[in-house]
Design a protein around this motif. Sequence first.
Motif: not given
Length: 565
Positions: A54-58
């Motif tokens: 939610n905070h990085y990979d997307q």
Amino acid sequence: MLIFYDYEVFKYDWLVVIKDPENKIETVIINDSEKLKKFHQEHENCIWVGYNNNHYDQWIHKSILCDINPYEISDMIINKGVPGWKASRLFRQIKMFNYDVMIRGDGGLKSLEGFMGSNIKESDVDFNIQRKLTQAEIDETIKYCRHDVEETMEVFLNRQSDFNAQLQLCKLPTQKMNLSYLSKSKAQMAGIILEARKKIYHDEFDLDFPDTLKIEKYAQVLDFYKNQENRDYSKSLKTEIAGVPHIYAWGGVHGAKPQYFGEGYFINMDVTSLYPSLMIQYGLLSRSIKDPRKFKEIYDTRVKYKHEGNPLQAPLKIVINSTYGAMKDKNNPLYDPRQANRVCIYGQLLLTDLIEKLEPYCEITQSNTDGVLVKLRSEDDFDLIDDIAWEWEKRTHLSLEFTEFKRVYQKDVNNYVMIGTDGHVKTKGAYVKKLNPLDNNLPILNTALVNYFVNNIPVEDTINDCDDLEQFQLIAKLSSKYKYLLLNGEILNERCVRAFASKKDTDGGLLKVHCVTGRPAKFPNSPEKCFIFNDNIKNVKAPEYLDKQWYIDMAKKRLKQFGVS
């Protein structure tokens, strides 16, 4: 369909490992945005599961789809602390259903891998490398990334009930499945389901008190909250209630006899769903809710489902239990600090009211935000205590649940072991709580203490009889304040390690080195002499040089904190 994924981003390279467990297919994409775009198009209706996605990979994923340099987005998120959604409006146009298995307080995927007994070795490839990766480095990174995806899948399996509940929440707002809600927090979902509309309030400390309240002896508690000078979250009241030291504050009340041990007939009285019940019975729901009756409908339905054993009670419980916290969150449409403060204060005062009525007829052992533990002088006094509780219930419109215990060991209000009259055991606190695959630090100590309290087994017996190395693991994870870990003068490649007490004179202590001062300091609660084992530890037998005496000493030290000499 669920697919699990993880990205690794370098200055001149990126790669993603994607696993489809249902069809047993793995996809690895390296520096190929067209291949990624095609894959995304074919899987845009899937649920993309990751750890911290939610905070990085997307955002890395979306940046590549939008032909934006993923390294710049990665640097923005990691080094500059800018949320990924701020990078480009184009991201909003991408259809992607994300579910993040990370929860607050995890400490990172590596910590969870450590708890689960998995390999926690770091990649040998430097993520700050300033050139293109070699093929060997790419192969190493793929292996590392694949491992993290597989571990994310394990975390998901251990938390699948959370996912199932969140999935059901996605249906509640409109009675139709909306997978975009999967990435919402529990508090955000509560606001959506209750149709809250954000409003601005300027009456945070405009308090009143329940008209059902009857406090006489302990009026100092009521006076504390009536005093305008105490309308400050830093203020608290320390006072003795029924012979027990208590602290009243704006976040709750707690009191306990320290280092207490007792045998006899105990009753733990818990108020059923205290905060939700107060909101309903005293009209203390957020004033931003469109129709307060909807909360009661959800509450009543959840009670019905729970009684029936219907699993649909789980998502409803999330809404009910998240509402109070959301009322304190300035970014949530349910935000209403006055109502939240009233809920908390009403609960404290009504619980004090109950204690005051019980005190002449039993011993108060501890109290907390939603309950009180009492020791009866005799089992014959049960009807008397029950009558007092019944009068309080009828007057306050709240319900009490009774649980009976025969023995209590209590370090403080947050650390105790209670043995029920039916033999069941209730534990609370880091030293004695029941551990699980995602919370498994120094498990042998918890086992030893509970065995001692429940079965009177000496801690030495529990520890010496165990040869499973995993039971002795200490997961040591560095915070961002520290550069690296040191052991025997060598800098460790990992920031998260699995440490054990060692008998070897050649082994030294585990040190952490501060980023600013450069000073080394002993890692908290670690042995003076350590060895590290970061490979998969499942079914590994403890070596002869494992210093079991260190664990015995630690167990006895913890027993002393419970008052056991």
